[in-house]
Design a protein around this motif. Structure first.
Motif, PDB file in Angstrom:
ATOM      1  N   TYR A 184       0.918  -1.161  -0.168  1.00 58.65           N
ATOM      2  CA  TYR A 184       0.214   0.052   0.149  1.00 58.65           C
ATOM      3  C   TYR A 184       0.924   1.319  -0.172  1.00 58.65           C
ATOM      4  N   SER A 185       0.654   2.254  -0.931  1.00 62.01           N
ATOM      5  CA  SER A 185       1.106   3.377  -0.803  1.00 62.01           C
ATOM      6  C   SER A 185       0.550   4.242   0.317  1.00 62.01           C
ATOM      7  N   MET A 186       1.600   4.762   1.144  1.00 65.92           N
ATOM      8  CA  MET A 186       1.156   5.644   2.219  1.00 65.92           C
ATOM      9  C   MET A 186       1.156   7.086   2.133  1.00 65.92           C
ATOM     10  N   GLY A 187       1.901   7.464   0.716  1.00 65.91           N
ATOM     11  CA  GLY A 187       2.294   8.729   0.498  1.00 65.91           C
ATOM     12  C   GLY A 187       3.718   8.939   0.394  1.00 65.91           C
ATOM     13  N   SER A 188       4.091   8.968   1.643  1.00 68.17           N
ATOM     14  CA  SER A 188       5.622   9.183   1.736  1.00 68.17           C
ATOM     15  C   SER A 188       6.646   7.828   1.703  1.00 68.17           C
ATOM     16  N   TYR A 189       5.684   6.790   1.915  1.00 73.52           N
ATOM     17  CA  TYR A 189       6.624   5.393   2.105  1.00 73.52           C
ATOM     18  C   TYR A 189       5.488   4.296   1.630  1.00 73.52           C
TER      19      TYR A 189
END
Length: 286
Positions: free
Chosen positions: A86-91
């Motif tokens: 899952y892409s969490m934005g910054s990681y």
């Protein structure tokens, strides 16, 4: 607090190995997920003539060279199966059975799965169909489970599930004789369709039909669209540009998974590019 890697590389074929060698050269903190067997496709190649520097080679020789290379560089393979990213934005959060790993960038090098989904498989995903038996086993405590195993590793997952489920059917999709717990029923048959209403209730095989609350399809790799939500995919391949960048920031892909030609040397080159792109992304986003 989870340790956050600079780069997580998924897949231990030529693309993933090449990506990890270059991550090591660039001094990045990375993790490589895959198998100590490297890639089932490599071991089986009878003759390889187009891998530069290795004339008249074959898969098992090339595999030994690959192994020596990563061993020389102290690169270890984490033999765990990544079930979802899952892409969490910054990681990125990588789900591995009951654990979660974190990485700033991801390189997908999972190869291409040549087994097409059976009828109903994608429709019932998450409603009784799953790709990781050890992750979901607790949901099937006291229930009936069918496990379709595409490789020998699936036997361990079947054994684990058999300790919780009331009944486990094991359908091996390979030639070797399965070695599973005695309380598991082995069915040498071909799965055709998953059936049910809102949830799975049956697995239809060529010769017979069984009632089942859960069906696990344990393949060598999960289709990219199921592995990472939001990833742009066309004809089963991940769409990338010349820098091996996908449509998700910080996510790169390389090898057979991004399209033809399916050649080891092309995959290795793309693995290198993916790492260089990940490194430049990391530098920009320091």
């Amino acid at each position: 607090m989870n340790m956050r890697y600079d780069i997580a590389i998924i897949g231990s074929g030529p693309a993933g190995l090449s990506a990890s060698i270059n991550a090591k050269i660039r001094n990045k903190n990375f993790i490589l997920f895959g198998s100590s067997e490297l890639s089932p496709k490599i071991s089986k190649a009878p003759k390889i003539n187009n891998y530069l520097g290795f004339p008249n080679s074959n898969g098992s020789e090339l595999k030994e060279h690959f192994k020596n290379h990563i061993n020389t560089m102290d690169i270890t393979i984490t033999e765990e199966k990544v079930n979802a990213i899952y892409s969490m934005g910054s990681y990125f959060a990588l789900m591995v059975n009951d654990k979660t790993y974190e990485a700033t960038t991801v390189i997908l090098a999972t190869g291409v799965e040549f087994t097409k989904p059976i009828k109903g498989e994608e429709e019932f995903l998450g409603k009784g169909v799953g790709y990781c038996a050890t992750c979901d086993a607790p949901l099937y405590r006291g229930k009936v489970v069918a496990i379709v195993g595409y490789n020998k590793e699936a036997e361990e997952e079947a054994n684990y599930v058999s300790e919780l489920a009331s009944k486990v059917y094991y359908i091996p999709m390979y030639k070797e004789e399965p070695n599973v717990n005695s309380n598991i029923s082995i069915l040498k048959d071909t799965p055709i369709e998953v059936q049910g209403d809102t949830l799975v209730s049956k697995l239809v095989l060529k010769e017979t039909t069984i009632d089942a609350d859960g069906v696990f399809m344990l393949k060598d790799s999960i289709s990219p669209a199921n592995l990472m939500p939001g990833l742009q995919v066309e004809d089963g391949h991940i769409i990338v540009d010349r820098t091996m960048s996908t449509n998700i920031k910080g996510c790169f892909a390389a090898g057979d998974i991004v399209g033809k030609p399916y050649q080891y040397i092309k995959s290795a080159g793309e693995g290198l590019i993916a790492t260089l792109s990940a490194v430049s992304y990391l530098d920009k986003n320091k």
